[in-house]
Write a protein that holds these residues in place. Structure first.
Motif, PDB file in Angstrom:
ATOM      1  N   LEU A   9      40.147  47.417   9.751  1.00 49.35           N
ATOM      2  CA  LEU A   9      40.422  46.637   8.543  1.00 49.35           C
ATOM      3  C   LEU A   9      41.923  46.435   8.429  1.00 49.35           C
ATOM      4  O   LEU A   9      42.703  47.355   8.718  1.00 49.35           O
ATOM      5  N   ARG A  10      42.298  45.235   8.017  1.00 47.37           N
ATOM      6  CA  ARG A  10      43.722  44.982   7.758  1.00 47.37           C
ATOM      7  C   ARG A  10      43.842  43.912   6.697  1.00 47.37           C
ATOM      8  O   ARG A  10      43.316  42.814   6.842  1.00 47.37           O
ATOM      9  N   ASP A  11      44.528  44.243   5.609  1.00 49.18           N
ATOM     10  CA  ASP A  11      44.862  43.251   4.595  1.00 49.18           C
ATOM     11  C   ASP A  11      46.224  43.599   4.026  1.00 49.18           C
ATOM     12  O   ASP A  11      46.949  44.422   4.592  1.00 49.18           O
ATOM     13  N   ASP A  12      46.598  42.987   2.910  1.00 49.00           N
ATOM     14  CA  ASP A  12      47.936  43.195   2.368  1.00 49.00           C
ATOM     15  C   ASP A  12      48.156  44.608   1.843  1.00 49.00           C
ATOM     16  O   ASP A  12      49.296  45.041   1.696  1.00 49.00           O
ATOM     17  N   GLU A  13      47.078  45.319   1.555  1.00 48.22           N
ATOM     18  CA  GLU A  13      47.192  46.650   0.964  1.00 48.22           C
ATOM     19  C   GLU A  13      46.902  47.783   1.928  1.00 48.22           C
ATOM     20  O   GLU A  13      47.533  48.832   1.861  1.00 48.22           O
ATOM     21  N   LEU A  14      45.948  47.574   2.813  1.00 48.29           N
ATOM     22  CA  LEU A  14      45.401  48.691   3.580  1.00 48.29           C
ATOM     23  C   LEU A  14      45.101  48.291   5.015  1.00 48.29           C
ATOM     24  O   LEU A  14      44.558  47.217   5.269  1.00 48.29           O
ATOM     25  N   THR A  15      45.465  49.181   5.931  1.00 45.76           N
ATOM     26  CA  THR A  15      45.054  49.040   7.327  1.00 45.76           C
ATOM     27  C   THR A  15      44.363  50.328   7.768  1.00 45.76           C
ATOM     28  O   THR A  15      44.861  51.432   7.509  1.00 45.76           O
ATOM     29  N   LEU A  16      43.216  50.163   8.420  1.00 48.35           N
ATOM     30  CA  LEU A  16      42.480  51.290   8.977  1.00 48.35           C
ATOM     31  C   LEU A  16      42.340  51.076  10.476  1.00 48.35           C
ATOM     32  O   LEU A  16      41.908  50.008  10.921  1.00 48.35           O
ATOM     33  N   ARG A  17      42.692  52.089  11.250  1.00 49.93           N
ATOM     34  CA  ARG A  17      42.564  52.033  12.700  1.00 49.93           C
ATOM     35  C   ARG A  17      41.728  53.213  13.159  1.00 49.93           C
ATOM     36  O   ARG A  17      41.792  54.291  12.572  1.00 49.93           O
ATOM     37  N   TRP A  18      41.002  53.012  14.258  1.00 47.10           N
ATOM     38  CA  TRP A  18      40.012  54.004  14.693  1.00 47.10           C
ATOM     39  C   TRP A  18      40.177  54.317  16.163  1.00 47.10           C
ATOM     40  O   TRP A  18      40.255  53.420  17.011  1.00 47.10           O
ATOM     41  N   LEU A  19      40.211  55.609  16.458  1.00 43.42           N
ATOM     42  CA  LEU A  19      40.225  56.094  17.832  1.00 43.42           C
ATOM     43  C   LEU A  19      39.035  57.025  17.997  1.00 43.42           C
ATOM     44  O   LEU A  19      38.996  58.103  17.397  1.00 43.42           O
ATOM     45  N   GLY A  32      53.099  57.187   7.600  1.00 43.29           N
ATOM     46  CA  GLY A  32      54.200  57.101   6.661  1.00 43.29           C
ATOM     47  C   GLY A  32      54.736  55.692   6.568  1.00 43.29           C
ATOM     48  O   GLY A  32      54.050  54.709   6.851  1.00 43.29           O
ATOM     49  N   LEU A  33      55.983  55.591   6.159  1.00 44.99           N
ATOM     50  CA  LEU A  33      56.627  54.285   6.060  1.00 44.99           C
ATOM     51  C   LEU A  33      56.701  53.638   7.443  1.00 44.99           C
ATOM     52  O   LEU A  33      56.834  54.319   8.460  1.00 44.99           O
ATOM     53  N   LYS A  34      56.586  52.326   7.491  1.00 42.98           N
ATOM     54  CA  LYS A  34      56.613  51.547   8.729  1.00 42.98           C
ATOM     55  C   LYS A  34      55.442  51.900   9.642  1.00 42.98           C
ATOM     56  O   LYS A  34      55.505  51.704  10.857  1.00 42.98           O
ATOM     57  N   ALA A  35      54.357  52.428   9.053  1.00 44.86           N
ATOM     58  CA  ALA A  35      53.108  52.723   9.780  1.00 44.86           C
ATOM     59  C   ALA A  35      53.318  53.683  10.935  1.00 44.86           C
ATOM     60  O   ALA A  35      52.606  53.659  11.923  1.00 44.86           O
ATOM     61  N   ARG A  36      54.304  54.558  10.796  1.00 42.83           N
ATOM     62  CA  ARG A  36      54.537  55.577  11.810  1.00 42.83           C
ATOM     63  C   ARG A  36      54.152  56.942  11.271  1.00 42.83           C
ATOM     64  O   ARG A  36      53.888  57.116  10.091  1.00 42.83           O
ATOM     65  N   VAL A  37      54.154  57.934  12.159  1.00 48.39           N
ATOM     66  CA  VAL A  37      53.839  59.302  11.763  1.00 48.39           C
ATOM     67  C   VAL A  37      54.986  60.180  12.238  1.00 48.39           C
ATOM     68  O   VAL A  37      55.133  60.424  13.431  1.00 48.39           O
ATOM     69  N   GLY A  38      55.802  60.634  11.289  1.00 48.46           N
ATOM     70  CA  GLY A  38      56.952  61.440  11.674  1.00 48.46           C
ATOM     71  C   GLY A  38      57.908  60.701  12.577  1.00 48.46           C
ATOM     72  O   GLY A  38      58.545  61.291  13.449  1.00 48.46           O
ATOM     73  N   GLY A  39      58.031  59.391  12.386  1.00 47.13           N
ATOM     74  CA  GLY A  39      58.930  58.591  13.195  1.00 47.13           C
ATOM     75  C   GLY A  39      58.390  58.219  14.561  1.00 47.13           C
ATOM     76  O   GLY A  39      59.066  57.553  15.343  1.00 47.13           O
ATOM     77  N   ASP A  62      48.992  52.738   4.008  1.00 50.09           N
ATOM     78  CA  ASP A  62      49.254  52.089   2.730  1.00 50.09           C
ATOM     79  C   ASP A  62      50.333  51.042   2.982  1.00 50.09           C
ATOM     80  O   ASP A  62      51.516  51.357   3.071  1.00 50.09           O
ATOM     81  N   GLU A  63      49.937  49.781   3.120  1.00 51.76           N
ATOM     82  CA  GLU A  63      50.848  48.732   3.539  1.00 51.76           C
ATOM     83  C   GLU A  63      51.944  48.438   2.504  1.00 51.76           C
ATOM     84  O   GLU A  63      52.988  47.894   2.841  1.00 51.76           O
ATOM     85  N   ARG A  64      51.711  48.798   1.257  1.00 51.28           N
ATOM     86  CA  ARG A  64      52.698  48.543   0.208  1.00 51.28           C
ATOM     87  C   ARG A  64      53.565  49.761  -0.082  1.00 51.28           C
ATOM     88  O   ARG A  64      54.416  49.713  -0.971  1.00 51.28           O
ATOM     89  N   ALA A  65      53.342  50.837   0.649  1.00 52.90           N
ATOM     90  CA  ALA A  65      54.106  52.066   0.439  1.00 52.90           C
ATOM     91  C   ALA A  65      54.117  52.445  -1.036  1.00 52.90           C
ATOM     92  O   ALA A  65      55.167  52.725  -1.626  1.00 52.90           O
ATOM     93  N   SER A  66      52.935  52.464  -1.622  1.00 48.25           N
ATOM     94  CA  SER A  66      52.786  52.765  -3.049  1.00 48.25           C
ATOM     95  C   SER A  66      52.451  54.229  -3.299  1.00 48.25           C
ATOM     96  O   SER A  66      52.176  54.598  -4.432  1.00 48.25           O
ATOM     97  N   TRP A  67      52.481  55.030  -2.267  1.00 46.82           N
ATOM     98  CA  TRP A  67      52.011  56.411  -2.354  1.00 46.82           C
ATOM     99  C   TRP A  67      50.585  56.401  -2.902  1.00 46.82           C
ATOM    100  O   TRP A  67      50.203  57.196  -3.719  1.00 46.82           O
ATOM    101  N   TYR A  68      49.797  55.400  -2.425  1.00 41.17           N
ATOM    102  CA  TYR A  68      48.356  55.247  -2.712  1.00 41.17           C
ATOM    103  C   TYR A  68      48.080  54.972  -4.188  1.00 41.17           C
ATOM    104  O   TYR A  68      46.955  55.147  -4.655  1.00 41.17           O
ATOM    105  N   SER A  69      49.109  54.494  -4.914  1.00 43.47           N
ATOM    106  CA  SER A  69      48.966  54.250  -6.345  1.00 43.47           C
ATOM    107  C   SER A  69      48.759  52.783  -6.694  1.00 43.47           C
ATOM    108  O   SER A  69      48.595  52.463  -7.878  1.00 43.47           O
ATOM    109  N   THR A  98      52.689  63.047   7.506  1.00 48.51           N
ATOM    110  CA  THR A  98      54.063  63.452   7.265  1.00 48.51           C
ATOM    111  C   THR A  98      54.636  62.596   6.149  1.00 48.51           C
ATOM    112  O   THR A  98      54.287  61.429   5.991  1.00 48.51           O
ATOM    113  N   SER A  99      55.518  63.199   5.348  1.00 51.61           N
ATOM    114  CA  SER A  99      56.195  62.514   4.249  1.00 51.61           C
ATOM    115  C   SER A  99      55.188  61.853   3.304  1.00 51.61           C
ATOM    116  O   SER A  99      54.315  62.529   2.773  1.00 51.61           O
ATOM    117  N   MET A 100      55.238  60.519   3.122  1.00 52.01           N
ATOM    118  CA  MET A 100      54.243  59.861   2.280  1.00 52.01           C
ATOM    119  C   MET A 100      52.835  60.121   2.813  1.00 52.01           C
ATOM    120  O   MET A 100      51.884  60.321   2.040  1.00 52.01           O
TER     121      MET A 100
END
Length: 235
Positions: A9-19, A32-39, A62-69, A98-100
């Motif tokens: 799933l990918r939209d303006d608010e949320l992206t879900l990826r599956w492995l 976290g921010l920029k869709a990374r994990v611990g950089g 969380d594509e809007r970096a809203s801390w899920y709010s 990590t972080s957010m």
């Protein structure tokens, strides 16, 4: 070689990826921010979370970096995790971030059965009245409300084992760590010389994958030994 991570799933608010993995365990990784994990890029971190293909991994961004709010976002995330868990026959859920993303990993047990929640350098509150951490946006001001004002208070109501790590050289992260309750299921670790990007530091010390694997198995004694090894490398 790139891992076969599919975008569900990918939209303006949320992206879900599956492995996909080979066992009935699912690791829900909150990026976290920029869709990374611990950089780290997604594929690189996926290798640690999947434990060489054993674990199914769901990446939540969380594509809007809203801390899920953002309005309705957290409810969407919980519904999605529950739906995927049921569809894939998952018997154990672990959260990680990590972080957010660490905030999300610690929040998930409030609403779903999670065996272990793993967070590196997380925020545990975004309420400026509780901890005025100016590194991050004023979420309540920007989004009108917080998905959870007192995350540490939720920990005593679950059966989850919490593993939370912060860097000794990051006073802001230590402030968040110190808000956690004293509880036998809440395991806190302070890493010497560590700063905010603990996942990167652990990887550079050659122990990140082993630390994650040990926590996924609930082996606290091995986590402590690995952190001792990290301290020796950083000395």
């Amino acid at each position: 070689m790139a891992l076969p991570i599919d975008t569900l799933l990918r939209d303006d608010e949320l992206t879900l990826r599956w492995l996909p993995g080979s066992t009935p365990r699912m690791v829900v990784v909150f990026t976290g921010l920029k869709a990374r994990v611990g950089g780290q890029p997604l594929d690189e971190f996926a290798r640690s979370a999947s434990m060489s293909g054993q674990n199914n991994v769901l990446f939540v961004t969380d594509e809007r970096a809203s801390w899920y709010s953002a309005r309705g976002l957290w409810a969407r995330i919980v519904r999605s995790v529950r739906t995927i868990r049921n569809a894939e026959g998952i018997r154990e859920v672990v959260s990680l971030g990590t972080s957010m993303g660490g905030f999300g990993a610690l929040l998930l047990p409030r609403d779903l059965r999670v065996t272990r929640a793993i967070a590196f350098a997380p925020q545990v509150t975004m309420d400026r009245a509780v901890l005025d951490d100016i590194r991050w946006p004023d979420v309540a001001k920007r989004w009108g409300s917080l998905v959870e004002r007192d995350l540490p208070a939720t920990m005593g109501t679950t059966r989850t084992q919490y593993y939370v790590s912060a860097g000794g050289n990051c006073p802001e992260d230590l402030g968040h760590l110190n808000l956690l309750p004293e509880h036998k299921r809440v395991h806190r670790f302070v890493l010497p010389r560590g700063r905010h990007n603990l996942a990167r530091s652990l990887k550079d010390a050659g122990v990140l994958s082993d630390v994650i694997a040990a926590i996924l198995r609930g082996n606290k004694a091995r986590v402590e030994r690995l952190y001792e090894k990290y301290a020796e490398v950083m000395a």
